[in-house]
Design a protein around this motif. Structure first.
Motif, PDB file in Angstrom:
ATOM      1  N   MET A 255       0.838  -1.196   0.000  1.00  0.00           N
ATOM      2  CA  MET A 255       0.000   0.000   0.000  1.00  0.00           C
ATOM      3  C   MET A 255       0.875   1.249   0.000  1.00  0.00           C
ATOM      4  SD  MET A 255      -3.197   0.976  -0.008  1.00  0.00           S
ATOM      5  CE  MET A 255      -4.103  -0.445   0.639  1.00  0.00           C
ATOM      6  N   LEU A 256       0.765   2.065  -1.042  1.00  0.00           N
ATOM      7  CA  LEU A 256       1.497   3.321  -1.144  1.00  0.00           C
ATOM      8  C   LEU A 256       0.581   4.465  -0.731  1.00  0.00           C
ATOM      9  CD1 LEU A 256       4.034   4.915  -2.058  1.00  0.00           C
ATOM     10  CD2 LEU A 256       3.051   4.950  -4.365  1.00  0.00           C
ATOM     11  N   GLU A 257       0.884   5.069   0.424  1.00  0.00           N
ATOM     12  CA  GLU A 257       0.095   6.199   0.903  1.00  0.00           C
ATOM     13  C   GLU A 257       0.475   7.444   0.093  1.00  0.00           C
ATOM     14  OE1 GLU A 257      -2.256   6.028   3.006  1.00  0.00           O
ATOM     15  OE2 GLU A 257      -1.948   4.074   3.974  1.00  0.00           O
ATOM     16  N   GLY A 258      -0.484   8.019  -0.624  1.00  0.00           N
ATOM     17  CA  GLY A 258      -0.158   9.075  -1.570  1.00  0.00           C
ATOM     18  C   GLY A 258      -0.480  10.491  -1.152  1.00  0.00           C
ATOM     19  N   LYS A 259      -1.040  10.687   0.041  1.00  0.00           N
ATOM     20  CA  LYS A 259      -1.512  12.025   0.392  1.00  0.00           C
ATOM     21  C   LYS A 259      -0.387  13.043   0.554  1.00  0.00           C
ATOM     22  CE  LYS A 259      -1.851  10.948   5.359  1.00  0.00           C
ATOM     23  NZ  LYS A 259      -0.780  11.874   5.806  1.00  0.00           N
ATOM     24  N   ASP A 260       0.847  12.562   0.813  1.00  0.00           N
ATOM     25  CA  ASP A 260       1.969  13.485   1.013  1.00  0.00           C
ATOM     26  C   ASP A 260       2.985  13.435  -0.132  1.00  0.00           C
ATOM     27  OD1 ASP A 260       1.238  14.549   3.612  1.00  0.00           O
ATOM     28  OD2 ASP A 260       1.668  12.553   4.398  1.00  0.00           O
ATOM     29  N   ILE A 261       2.621  12.788  -1.235  1.00  0.00           N
ATOM     30  CA  ILE A 261       3.529  12.727  -2.388  1.00  0.00           C
ATOM     31  C   ILE A 261       3.313  13.964  -3.238  1.00  0.00           C
ATOM     32  CG2 ILE A 261       4.178  11.446  -4.452  1.00  0.00           C
ATOM     33  CD1 ILE A 261       3.320   8.888  -3.047  1.00  0.00           C
ATOM     34  N   ILE A 262       4.231  14.926  -3.089  1.00  0.00           N
ATOM     35  CA  ILE A 262       4.071  16.216  -3.756  1.00  0.00           C
ATOM     36  C   ILE A 262       5.259  16.566  -4.643  1.00  0.00           C
ATOM     37  CG2 ILE A 262       2.513  17.157  -2.007  1.00  0.00           C
ATOM     38  CD1 ILE A 262       4.967  18.571  -0.777  1.00  0.00           C
ATOM     39  N   ASP A 263       6.304  15.729  -4.645  1.00  0.00           N
ATOM     40  CA  ASP A 263       7.463  15.971  -5.494  1.00  0.00           C
ATOM     41  C   ASP A 263       8.238  14.666  -5.649  1.00  0.00           C
ATOM     42  OD1 ASP A 263       8.738  15.690  -3.051  1.00  0.00           O
ATOM     43  OD2 ASP A 263       9.275  17.806  -2.862  1.00  0.00           O
ATOM     44  N   TYR A 264       9.351  14.750  -6.363  1.00  0.00           N
ATOM     45  CA  TYR A 264      10.164  13.569  -6.668  1.00  0.00           C
ATOM     46  C   TYR A 264      10.594  12.833  -5.407  1.00  0.00           C
ATOM     47  CZ  TYR A 264      13.941  11.096  -9.258  1.00  0.00           C
ATOM     48  OH  TYR A 264      14.771  10.168  -9.829  1.00  0.00           O
ATOM     49  N   SER A 265      11.207  13.556  -4.467  1.00  0.00           N
ATOM     50  CA  SER A 265      11.758  12.899  -3.285  1.00  0.00           C
ATOM     51  C   SER A 265      10.667  12.308  -2.396  1.00  0.00           C
ATOM     52  CB  SER A 265      12.623  13.878  -2.481  1.00  0.00           C
ATOM     53  OG  SER A 265      11.891  15.028  -2.122  1.00  0.00           O
ATOM     54  N   SER A 266       9.530  12.978  -2.279  1.00  0.00           N
ATOM     55  CA  SER A 266       8.484  12.449  -1.402  1.00  0.00           C
ATOM     56  C   SER A 266       7.897  11.150  -1.946  1.00  0.00           C
ATOM     57  CB  SER A 266       7.382  13.488  -1.180  1.00  0.00           C
ATOM     58  OG  SER A 266       6.825  13.935  -2.392  1.00  0.00           O
ATOM     59  N   PHE A 267       7.914  10.973  -3.271  1.00  0.00           N
ATOM     60  CA  PHE A 267       7.473   9.687  -3.827  1.00  0.00           C
ATOM     61  C   PHE A 267       8.348   8.556  -3.298  1.00  0.00           C
ATOM     62  CE2 PHE A 267       8.255   6.309  -6.923  1.00  0.00           C
ATOM     63  CZ  PHE A 267       6.976   5.760  -7.023  1.00  0.00           C
ATOM     64  N   PHE A 268       9.664   8.736  -3.307  1.00  0.00           N
ATOM     65  CA  PHE A 268      10.563   7.670  -2.880  1.00  0.00           C
ATOM     66  C   PHE A 268      10.561   7.499  -1.362  1.00  0.00           C
ATOM     67  CE2 PHE A 268      12.064   8.646  -7.136  1.00  0.00           C
ATOM     68  CZ  PHE A 268      12.089   7.369  -7.684  1.00  0.00           C
ATOM     69  N   CYS A 269      10.320   8.582  -0.627  1.00  0.00           N
ATOM     70  CA  CYS A 269      10.134   8.449   0.826  1.00  0.00           C
ATOM     71  C   CYS A 269       8.939   7.546   1.117  1.00  0.00           C
ATOM     72  CB  CYS A 269       9.920   9.813   1.463  1.00  0.00           C
ATOM     73  SG  CYS A 269      11.338  10.924   1.457  1.00  0.00           S
ATOM     74  N   ALA A 270       7.829   7.800   0.404  1.00  0.00           N
ATOM     75  CA  ALA A 270       6.611   7.018   0.619  1.00  0.00           C
ATOM     76  C   ALA A 270       6.757   5.601   0.094  1.00  0.00           C
ATOM     77  CB  ALA A 270       5.428   7.712  -0.055  1.00  0.00           C
ATOM     78  N   LEU A 271       7.447   5.430  -1.024  1.00  0.00           N
ATOM     79  CA  LEU A 271       7.625   4.092  -1.593  1.00  0.00           C
ATOM     80  C   LEU A 271       8.433   3.198  -0.648  1.00  0.00           C
ATOM     81  CD1 LEU A 271       7.266   2.159  -3.991  1.00  0.00           C
ATOM     82  CD2 LEU A 271       9.405   3.080  -4.930  1.00  0.00           C
ATOM     83  N   GLY A 272       9.500   3.742  -0.071  1.00  0.00           N
ATOM     84  CA  GLY A 272      10.297   2.962   0.866  1.00  0.00           C
ATOM     85  C   GLY A 272       9.473   2.477   2.037  1.00  0.00           C
ATOM     86  N   GLU A 273       8.565   3.327   2.523  1.00  0.00           N
ATOM     87  CA  GLU A 273       7.745   2.941   3.666  1.00  0.00           C
ATOM     88  C   GLU A 273       6.617   2.001   3.250  1.00  0.00           C
ATOM     89  OE1 GLU A 273       8.639   6.465   6.802  1.00  0.00           O
ATOM     90  OE2 GLU A 273       6.794   6.665   5.640  1.00  0.00           O
ATOM     91  N   ALA A 274       6.186   2.071   1.986  1.00  0.00           N
ATOM     92  CA  ALA A 274       5.189   1.121   1.498  1.00  0.00           C
ATOM     93  C   ALA A 274       5.742  -0.298   1.530  1.00  0.00           C
ATOM     94  CB  ALA A 274       4.762   1.492   0.081  1.00  0.00           C
ATOM     95  N   ILE A 275       7.037  -0.433   1.249  1.00  0.00           N
ATOM     96  CA  ILE A 275       7.660  -1.751   1.201  1.00  0.00           C
ATOM     97  C   ILE A 275       8.149  -2.199   2.576  1.00  0.00           C
ATOM     98  CG2 ILE A 275       9.481  -3.141   0.139  1.00  0.00           C
ATOM     99  CD1 ILE A 275       7.341  -2.150  -1.825  1.00  0.00           C
TER     100      ILE A 275
END
Length: 247
Positions: free
Chosen positions: A134-154
């Motif tokens: 599950m990738l939580e997307g509410k705080d994905i607002i730029d390049y780096s935040s996508f990878f911050c969220a992706l790491g925590e999804a895994i």
């Protein structure tokens, strides 16, 4: 490549390492890891540094325990003030909840990715397997935040699964906790669809190129930024058999 000086205050060689250098007759030139520790000496992070100096301590003698040492070498990358700020936070308490990076500045989120990359717990526990994440997307607002969220999804809080597109591809191949194929369920994806446009990608490329030039004569960052970043991420995932469900 630029050279750096590693200054060690009141450095102490362990008895074991003294014995090793004396028996092997080797110089100090080698890859080492600078450990980031908690007050109880628990290591939470490691930063690589390659020593260029050919110093033969078995010939010259080991310094006293109160002496300072300076070695010339190379860091793989510059450790920024933002990164040190995050390490200091983690020394007090490593992340216990997801999205603790969400209140950070853009520079600090980039630094967060370097911290999770060098976080000892991540390096030792790439064991989480699964078919749905599950990738939580509410705080994905730029390049780096996508990878911050992706790491925590895994991997959960403070998790790592790449810090840019190329390292994400490496993760898809395995040894980082989830090997493709798998399914990524992207919640609140519309926030990222709007934020991750071509400008967001070009902005990150420029930031990476500036960072490269601190260490190299020219940038080696290879991303092109030729379309919306959101589309590029989906296309990359699909090409490596990662199924993304948009919610």
């Amino acid at each position: 490549m630029k050279f750096h000086e590693l200054q060690l205050k009141e450095f102490i060689f362990t008895t074991e390492f003294k014995s090793y250098l004396s028996k092997s007759k080797e110089s100090i030139s080698r890859l080492i890891y600078i450990s980031i520790t908690k007050p109880n000496d628990e290591s939470i992070g490691e930063i690589p540094f390659f020593i260029f100096d050919n110093i033969y301590y078995h010939r010259s003698g080991f310094l006293n325990e109160t002496d300072d040492i300076v070695w010339t070498g190379s860091l793989g990358r510059i450790v920024s003030p933002e990164e040190l700020y995050i390490w200091n936070r983690w020394i007090e308490a490593v992340p216990a909840q997801r999205n603790e990076w969400a209140d950070l500045s853009e520079k600090q989120r980039r630094a967060w990715l370097q911290v999770v990359r060098n976080y000892v717990a991540n390096q030792r526990s790439y064991q989480r397997k699964g078919s749905n994440f599950m990738l939580e997307g509410k705080d994905i607002i730029d390049y780096s935040s996508f990878f911050c969220a992706l790491g925590e999804a895994i991997h959960g809080p403070g998790g790592y699964y790449g810090f840019d597109i190329n390292s994400m591809i490496d993760c898809f191949h395995g040894d980082y906790g989830a090997q493709a194929p798998f399914t990524l369920i992207w919640k609140d994806h519309q926030i990222a669809r709007e934020a991750l446009d071509q400008y967001a990608w070009l902005k990150e490329i420029k930031a990476k190129q500036i960072e490269d030039r601190k260490l190299l004569t020219e940038s080696v960052f290879e991303e092109v930024g030729d379309r919306p970043l959101f589309d590029a991420l989906l296309e990359t995932a699909k090409s490596y058999n990662v199924n993304v469900w948009l919610q």
